[in-house]
Write a protein that holds these residues in place. Structure first.
Motif, PDB file in Angstrom:
ATOM      1  N   LEU A  14      22.900  91.120  65.896  1.00  0.00           N
ATOM      2  CA  LEU A  14      22.914  90.975  64.441  1.00  0.00           C
ATOM      3  C   LEU A  14      24.333  90.827  63.910  1.00  0.00           C
ATOM      4  O   LEU A  14      24.580  90.079  62.949  1.00  0.00           O
ATOM      5  CB  LEU A  14      22.216  92.172  63.791  1.00  0.00           C
ATOM      6  N   GLU A  15      25.271  91.523  64.528  1.00  0.00           N
ATOM      7  CA  GLU A  15      26.676  91.393  64.148  1.00  0.00           C
ATOM      8  C   GLU A  15      27.177  89.975  64.438  1.00  0.00           C
ATOM      9  O   GLU A  15      27.883  89.367  63.631  1.00  0.00           O
ATOM     10  CB  GLU A  15      27.511  92.429  64.911  1.00  0.00           C
ATOM     11  N   LEU A  16      26.792  89.464  65.588  1.00  0.00           N
ATOM     12  CA  LEU A  16      27.168  88.100  65.966  1.00  0.00           C
ATOM     13  C   LEU A  16      26.505  87.088  65.025  1.00  0.00           C
ATOM     14  O   LEU A  16      27.130  86.115  64.585  1.00  0.00           O
ATOM     15  CB  LEU A  16      26.757  87.842  67.409  1.00  0.00           C
ATOM     16  N   LYS A  17      25.242  87.330  64.708  1.00  0.00           N
ATOM     17  CA  LYS A  17      24.497  86.453  63.793  1.00  0.00           C
ATOM     18  C   LYS A  17      25.186  86.370  62.432  1.00  0.00           C
ATOM     19  O   LYS A  17      25.307  85.281  61.836  1.00  0.00           O
ATOM     20  CB  LYS A  17      23.079  86.971  63.638  1.00  0.00           C
ATOM     21  N   ALA A  18      25.656  87.502  61.913  1.00  0.00           N
ATOM     22  CA  ALA A  18      26.329  87.518  60.607  1.00  0.00           C
ATOM     23  C   ALA A  18      27.561  86.618  60.619  1.00  0.00           C
ATOM     24  O   ALA A  18      27.856  85.938  59.626  1.00  0.00           O
ATOM     25  CB  ALA A  18      26.716  88.951  60.238  1.00  0.00           C
ATOM     26  N   TRP A  19      28.271  86.592  61.741  1.00  0.00           N
ATOM     27  CA  TRP A  19      29.452  85.717  61.854  1.00  0.00           C
ATOM     28  C   TRP A  19      29.034  84.251  61.902  1.00  0.00           C
ATOM     29  O   TRP A  19      29.632  83.399  61.249  1.00  0.00           O
ATOM     30  CB  TRP A  19      30.271  86.087  63.092  1.00  0.00           C
ATOM     31  N   PHE A  20      27.994  83.952  62.664  1.00  0.00           N
ATOM     32  CA  PHE A  20      27.540  82.570  62.789  1.00  0.00           C
ATOM     33  C   PHE A  20      26.951  82.041  61.483  1.00  0.00           C
ATOM     34  O   PHE A  20      26.885  80.825  61.276  1.00  0.00           O
ATOM     35  CB  PHE A  20      26.529  82.421  63.924  1.00  0.00           C
ATOM     36  N   GLU A  21      26.547  82.924  60.605  1.00  0.00           N
ATOM     37  CA  GLU A  21      26.048  82.478  59.299  1.00  0.00           C
ATOM     38  C   GLU A  21      27.164  81.944  58.416  1.00  0.00           C
ATOM     39  O   GLU A  21      26.904  81.245  57.434  1.00  0.00           O
ATOM     40  CB  GLU A  21      25.321  83.631  58.594  1.00  0.00           C
ATOM     41  N   ASP A  22      28.410  82.267  58.773  1.00  0.00           N
ATOM     42  CA  ASP A  22      29.564  81.832  57.983  1.00  0.00           C
ATOM     43  C   ASP A  22      30.526  80.920  58.734  1.00  0.00           C
ATOM     44  O   ASP A  22      31.158  80.049  58.141  1.00  0.00           O
ATOM     45  CB  ASP A  22      30.358  83.043  57.476  1.00  0.00           C
ATOM     46  N   GLN A  23      30.688  81.124  60.038  1.00  0.00           N
ATOM     47  CA  GLN A  23      31.747  80.429  60.770  1.00  0.00           C
ATOM     48  C   GLN A  23      31.462  78.931  60.894  1.00  0.00           C
ATOM     49  O   GLN A  23      30.347  78.508  61.192  1.00  0.00           O
ATOM     50  CB  GLN A  23      31.970  81.067  62.152  1.00  0.00           C
ATOM     51  N   THR A  24      32.511  78.145  60.650  1.00  0.00           N
ATOM     52  CA  THR A  24      32.407  76.681  60.763  1.00  0.00           C
ATOM     53  C   THR A  24      33.528  76.129  61.637  1.00  0.00           C
ATOM     54  O   THR A  24      33.824  74.936  61.580  1.00  0.00           O
ATOM     55  CB  THR A  24      32.461  76.020  59.367  1.00  0.00           C
ATOM     56  N   PHE A  25      34.156  77.007  62.432  1.00  0.00           N
ATOM     57  CA  PHE A  25      35.246  76.573  63.315  1.00  0.00           C
ATOM     58  C   PHE A  25      34.717  75.779  64.508  1.00  0.00           C
ATOM     59  O   PHE A  25      35.317  74.779  64.914  1.00  0.00           O
ATOM     60  CB  PHE A  25      36.025  77.785  63.868  1.00  0.00           C
ATOM     61  N   TYR A  26      33.602  76.254  65.081  1.00  0.00           N
ATOM     62  CA  TYR A  26      33.122  75.707  66.343  1.00  0.00           C
ATOM     63  C   TYR A  26      31.613  75.476  66.317  1.00  0.00           C
ATOM     64  O   TYR A  26      30.881  76.178  65.616  1.00  0.00           O
ATOM     65  CB  TYR A  26      33.428  76.671  67.507  1.00  0.00           C
ATOM     66  N   HIS A  27      31.184  74.506  67.138  1.00  0.00           N
ATOM     67  CA  HIS A  27      29.768  74.319  67.434  1.00  0.00           C
ATOM     68  C   HIS A  27      29.595  74.533  68.935  1.00  0.00           C
ATOM     69  O   HIS A  27      30.248  73.873  69.749  1.00  0.00           O
ATOM     70  CB  HIS A  27      29.303  72.922  67.027  1.00  0.00           C
ATOM     71  N   PHE A  28      28.703  75.463  69.290  1.00  0.00           N
ATOM     72  CA  PHE A  28      28.510  75.879  70.678  1.00  0.00           C
ATOM     73  C   PHE A  28      27.240  75.246  71.260  1.00  0.00           C
ATOM     74  O   PHE A  28      26.132  75.605  70.861  1.00  0.00           O
ATOM     75  CB  PHE A  28      28.387  77.398  70.767  1.00  0.00           C
ATOM     76  N   TYR A  29      27.418  74.328  72.196  1.00  0.00           N
ATOM     77  CA  TYR A  29      26.278  73.731  72.888  1.00  0.00           C
ATOM     78  C   TYR A  29      26.238  74.222  74.332  1.00  0.00           C
ATOM     79  O   TYR A  29      27.277  74.326  74.980  1.00  0.00           O
ATOM     80  CB  TYR A  29      26.362  72.202  72.872  1.00  0.00           C
ATOM     81  N   SER A  30      25.048  74.512  74.824  1.00  0.00           N
ATOM     82  CA  SER A  30      24.846  74.956  76.209  1.00  0.00           C
ATOM     83  C   SER A  30      25.657  76.215  76.528  1.00  0.00           C
ATOM     84  O   SER A  30      26.105  76.424  77.651  1.00  0.00           O
ATOM     85  CB  SER A  30      25.225  73.834  77.189  1.00  0.00           C
ATOM     86  N   CYS A  31      25.812  77.053  75.531  1.00  0.00           N
ATOM     87  CA  CYS A  31      26.526  78.330  75.675  1.00  0.00           C
ATOM     88  C   CYS A  31      25.496  79.439  75.867  1.00  0.00           C
ATOM     89  O   CYS A  31      24.376  79.347  75.359  1.00  0.00           O
ATOM     90  CB  CYS A  31      27.366  78.562  74.429  1.00  0.00           C
ATOM     91  N   SER A  32      25.857  80.472  76.609  1.00  0.00           N
ATOM     92  CA  SER A  32      24.917  81.555  76.909  1.00  0.00           C
ATOM     93  C   SER A  32      25.356  82.889  76.318  1.00  0.00           C
ATOM     94  O   SER A  32      26.555  83.160  76.165  1.00  0.00           O
ATOM     95  CB  SER A  32      24.770  81.735  78.424  1.00  0.00           C
ATOM     96  N   VAL A  33      24.363  83.700  76.001  1.00  0.00           N
ATOM     97  CA  VAL A  33      24.581  85.118  75.713  1.00  0.00           C
ATOM     98  C   VAL A  33      24.245  85.883  76.985  1.00  0.00           C
ATOM     99  O   VAL A  33      23.157  85.727  77.539  1.00  0.00           O
ATOM    100  CB  VAL A  33      23.694  85.601  74.553  1.00  0.00           C
ATOM    101  N   LEU A  34      25.188  86.663  77.449  1.00  0.00           N
ATOM    102  CA  LEU A  34      24.984  87.505  78.626  1.00  0.00           C
ATOM    103  C   LEU A  34      24.674  88.918  78.148  1.00  0.00           C
ATOM    104  O   LEU A  34      25.452  89.499  77.388  1.00  0.00           O
ATOM    105  CB  LEU A  34      26.253  87.487  79.491  1.00  0.00           C
ATOM    106  N   ILE A  35      23.532  89.458  78.577  1.00  0.00           N
ATOM    107  CA  ILE A  35      23.147  90.834  78.237  1.00  0.00           C
ATOM    108  C   ILE A  35      23.269  91.681  79.495  1.00  0.00           C
ATOM    109  O   ILE A  35      22.728  91.326  80.544  1.00  0.00           O
ATOM    110  CB  ILE A  35      21.707  90.895  77.699  1.00  0.00           C
ATOM    111  N   MET A  36      23.982  92.797  79.387  1.00  0.00           N
ATOM    112  CA  MET A  36      24.233  93.651  80.553  1.00  0.00           C
ATOM    113  C   MET A  36      24.001  95.114  80.202  1.00  0.00           C
ATOM    114  O   MET A  36      24.307  95.549  79.096  1.00  0.00           O
ATOM    115  CB  MET A  36      25.685  93.474  81.029  1.00  0.00           C
TER     116      MET A  36
END
Length: 304
Positions: free
Chosen positions: A205-227
């Motif tokens: 959710l913290e990451l989502k809040a940033w992506f709702e605003d950030q326009t620096f980058y577009h991430f294609y074929s990027c992964s979230v690693l959960i550990m």
């Protein structure tokens, strides 16, 4: 001395004369710098991101530390080759359970070649990327000292429908049912891994809040690693649950536009984990419906 990583669950793997990443004993991860546009793209991203003073620290923690590039002996025996030097995300972890989740219903960038787009589009359609907004790229679940890890072949889970994807996300935080796919997981560790103020859902959710605003980058074929460490959770200790973003060979400048493709996939993943937390048996409750509905609406609208 460099060696093959013990806990890599997806991507190109070193060994048997193949080129892949290596690690050392000081917590650094050496990723071969591809000699094409992918390599230069990834290096450009890490360089740009590390120098971008507008990235808040609470967001930087979701990305691997970048230490530059270095010539090291390649794993395929081809001699000295340039490698990205990154943080080894599993350094000091004991028996980590790991899930690699590729985010976005579209894994190709508009700037890519027509041939590459068609190949990615074919895979997106054949896997859960297109219908769900994400797909499982690989995972391992620690069982116990006798059995070690459950680490199935990716072909067995990349094309699963939504209910079976949720089943695997439940098994990931269960003390049982890691071998028999038909058995019901107990979700014993869901509340301390996915839930809580520092759990996986909170981080997403913290990451989502940033992506709702950030326009620096577009991430294609990027992964979230959960550990996380299941053994710690079993003994009542902190499971060290953590997410990291990885794989940036297809990151492009955002040019002032929100990355709806990544954000939509992230919202879809959040929806799945929210439902597991509120109703481990797989049913949606009224208490969770508001946040889940909000994320689902964004996923549906943001990826059309």
């Amino acid at each position: 001395m460099l060696k093959v990583p013990n806990h890599q669950v997806a991507g190109h793997k070193a060994g048997d004369g193949k080129l892949g990443p290596l690690v050392d004993d000081s917590g650094r991860f050496y990723k071969p710098l591809q000699g094409n546009e992918r390599g230069s793209n990834e290096l450009n991203f890490y360089t740009s991101f590390s120098l971008n003073t507008r990235i808040p620290d609470h967001i930087r923690r979701f990305f691997p530390n970048f230490y530059g590039t270095q010539l090291v002996e390649a794993s395929d025996g081809s001699g000295l080759q340039p490698h990205l030097v990154l943080q080894d995300l599993n350094f000091r972890r004991v028996n980590p359970s790991i899930m690699d989740i590729k985010i976005g219903s579209r894994t190709w960038a508009p700037q890519a070649s027509e041939d590459y787009i068609q190949r990615c589009l074919k895979k997106d359609r054949e896997t859960s990327s297109l219908p769900l907004g994400f797909r499982l790229s690989g995972f391992q679940i620690y069982q116990n000292r006798e059995l070690g890890f459950w680490k199935p072949e990716r072909t067995s889970f990349q094309s699963l429908p939504a209910d079976e994807v949720k089943l695997l996300l439940r098994k990931f935080v269960s003390s049982n049912a890691y071998v028999n796919l038909d058995s019901k997981p107990d979700c014993s560790f869901a509340s301390i891994v996915y839930g809580g103020s520092t759990g996986i859902l909170s981080q997403l959710l913290e990451l989502k809040a940033w992506f709702e605003d950030q326009t620096f980058y577009h991430f294609y074929s990027c992964s979230v690693l959960i550990m996380y460490e299941k053994e710690f959770a079993s003994n009542g200790k902190s499971p060290c649950a953590e997410i990291k973003l990885i794989d940036f060979a297809h990151v492009y400048e955002g040019q002032g536009v929100i990355d709806h493709n990544f954000l939509g996939g992230l919202c879809s993943l959040i929806k799945f984990i929210s439902e597991i937390l509120t109703t481990p048996d797989g049913c949606t409750t009224e208490a969770s419906s508001k946040e889940i509905q909000k994320n689902q609406i964004y996923f549906e609208n943001g990826t059309t």
